[in-house]
Design a protein around this motif. Structure first.
Motif, PDB file in Angstrom:
ATOM      1  N   THR A   1      -1.554  -3.087  -8.190  1.00 28.87           N
ATOM      2  CA  THR A   1      -1.741  -2.329  -6.952  1.00 28.87           C
ATOM      3  C   THR A   1      -3.212  -2.001  -6.749  1.00 28.87           C
ATOM      4  O   THR A   1      -3.758  -2.182  -5.656  1.00 28.87           O
ATOM      5  CB  THR A   1      -0.912  -1.033  -6.988  1.00 28.87           C
ATOM      6  N   TYR A   2      -3.857  -1.535  -7.800  1.00 30.19           N
ATOM      7  CA  TYR A   2      -5.276  -1.203  -7.727  1.00 30.19           C
ATOM      8  C   TYR A   2      -6.122  -2.433  -7.422  1.00 30.19           C
ATOM      9  O   TYR A   2      -7.024  -2.385  -6.571  1.00 30.19           O
ATOM     10  CB  TYR A   2      -5.719  -0.566  -9.046  1.00 30.19           C
TER      11      TYR A   2
ATOM     12  N   GLN B   1      -5.826  -3.325  -3.814  1.00 29.51           N
ATOM     13  CA  GLN B   1      -6.583  -2.384  -2.989  1.00 29.51           C
ATOM     14  C   GLN B   1      -8.074  -2.714  -3.041  1.00 29.51           C
ATOM     15  O   GLN B   1      -8.779  -2.662  -2.020  1.00 29.51           O
ATOM     16  CB  GLN B   1      -6.333  -0.952  -3.460  1.00 29.51           C
TER      17      GLN B   1
ATOM     18  N   SER C   1      -2.347   5.782  -6.171  1.00 29.71           N
ATOM     19  CA  SER C   1      -1.209   6.262  -5.384  1.00 29.71           C
ATOM     20  C   SER C   1      -1.033   7.739  -5.682  1.00 29.71           C
ATOM     21  O   SER C   1      -0.654   8.101  -6.805  1.00 29.71           O
ATOM     22  CB  SER C   1       0.071   5.498  -5.729  1.00 29.71           C
ATOM     23  N   LYS C   2      -1.304   8.580  -4.701  1.00 21.60           N
ATOM     24  CA  LYS C   2      -1.183  10.030  -4.895  1.00 21.60           C
ATOM     25  C   LYS C   2       0.249  10.406  -5.265  1.00 21.60           C
ATOM     26  O   LYS C   2       0.483  11.207  -6.172  1.00 21.60           O
ATOM     27  CB  LYS C   2      -1.614  10.759  -3.621  1.00 21.60           C
ATOM     28  N   GLU C   3       1.208   9.807  -4.574  1.00 25.42           N
ATOM     29  CA  GLU C   3       2.616  10.112  -4.815  1.00 25.42           C
ATOM     30  C   GLU C   3       3.040   9.752  -6.234  1.00 25.42           C
ATOM     31  O   GLU C   3       3.649  10.564  -6.946  1.00 25.42           O
ATOM     32  CB  GLU C   3       3.490   9.359  -3.814  1.00 25.42           C
ATOM     33  N   LYS C   4       2.692   8.534  -6.668  1.00 26.37           N
ATOM     34  CA  LYS C   4       3.108   8.089  -7.997  1.00 26.37           C
ATOM     35  C   LYS C   4       2.342   8.810  -9.096  1.00 26.37           C
ATOM     36  O   LYS C   4       2.886   9.069 -10.176  1.00 26.37           O
ATOM     37  CB  LYS C   4       2.951   6.578  -8.110  1.00 26.37           C
TER      38      LYS C   4
ATOM     39  N   GLY D   1      -0.050   0.589 -12.561  1.00 29.00           N
ATOM     40  CA  GLY D   1      -0.692   0.403 -11.254  1.00 29.00           C
ATOM     41  C   GLY D   1      -1.851  -0.568 -11.226  1.00 29.00           C
ATOM     42  O   GLY D   1      -2.634  -0.556 -10.270  1.00 29.00           O
TER      43      GLY D   1
ATOM     44  N   PHE E   1      -1.420   5.548 -12.430  1.00 29.98           N
ATOM     45  CA  PHE E   1      -1.849   5.334 -11.046  1.00 29.98           C
ATOM     46  C   PHE E   1      -3.170   6.037 -10.704  1.00 29.98           C
ATOM     47  O   PHE E   1      -3.400   6.447  -9.580  1.00 29.98           O
ATOM     48  CB  PHE E   1      -0.736   5.725 -10.071  1.00 29.98           C
TER      49      PHE E   1
ATOM     50  N   ASN F   1       0.583  -2.579   0.174  1.00 35.07           N
ATOM     51  CA  ASN F   1      -0.849  -2.282   0.291  1.00 35.07           C
ATOM     52  C   ASN F   1      -1.446  -2.786   1.599  1.00 35.07           C
ATOM     53  O   ASN F   1      -2.668  -2.826   1.751  1.00 35.07           O
ATOM     54  CB  ASN F   1      -1.594  -2.862  -0.916  1.00 35.07           C
TER      55      ASN F   1
END
Length: 214
Positions: free
Chosen positions: A51-52, A55, A199-202, A48, A179, A86
């Motif tokens: 992605t991070y 963000q 990502s809470k889901e991941k 991640g 994540f 994102n």
């Protein structure tokens, strides 16, 4: 040979430093970073990091324009997907991106009215063929720019001499794993105990996998 005079407590007390006065979860996580120097993000592949970083860039775009150097991934469908996931479209006028090495990045930043936040993805690709000295030269050339660096991980730390030097010098070192973003070191009041959830889901998926392996 003359040397500069030594400073006193009064000198530093009078000096005003430019910082990002972050709010909410980002303030808890990162504290108040200076509008200069570096932040280092490192971690293994697929945990991640990009992605991070996106963000983080989206948040910083509230304060300054940004430039994302996607030197490693390049202009690929995967990068486009990350931008969409994102919701970077909401700040589309606040950032630019390109895939380039160190020399081209320097030439870009020497132009007038360039962004004051630069994300380098990754250290290993931006500094390919360069030495530690080039990192410090970059900071001298652009003393009012915040550089956010992404690094590969090796043996539990940032990979390579340049990434290690950046880590020692950075105001925040952030380790991304499953994540979650953990602040390992902060010179600006970041929370070194509770991670930022990318990502809470991941993150929950990774935890479930670990439990099944367990």
């Amino acid at each position: 040979m003359s040397i500069e005079r030594a400073y006193s407590y009064t000198d530093i007390e009078r000096k005003e430093f430019k910082v990002f006065e972050l709010e909410g979860e980002w303030r808890r996580h990162l504290g108040e970073p200076e509008r200069a120097s570096s932040i280092l993000i490192y971690g293994g592949s697929g945990h991640g990091k990009t992605t991070y970083a996106l963000q983080q860039m989206k948040m910083f775009c509230q304060y300054e324009k940004a430039h994302y150097n996607t030197a490693e991934e390049g202009m690929r469908a995967s990068f486009k997907r990350n931008l969409k996931l994102n919701n970077l479209k909401t700040v589309a006028s606040r950032y630019t991106f390109q895939s380039e090495g160190y020399d081209d990045l320097v030439q870009r930043l020497k132009r007038k009215r360039q962004p004051k936040i630069v994300i380098g993805d990754s250290v290993q690709y931006v500094f390919r063929g360069k030495k530690v000295e080039h990192y410090f030269e970059l900071l001298k050339m652009f003393p009012d720019t915040l550089f956010i660096w992404i690094s590969h991980e090796q043996k539990g730390g940032p990979k390579g001499a340049i990434a290690e030097a950046i880590a020692y010098h950075s105001q925040n070192i952030i380790h991304v794993k499953d994540f979650k973003a953990y602040v390992e070191k902060s010179r600006c009041g970041g929370d070194e105990l509770t991670p930022y959830i990318i990502s809470k889901e991941k993150a929950e998926e990774r935890e479930l996998k670990l439990l099944k392996k367990g």
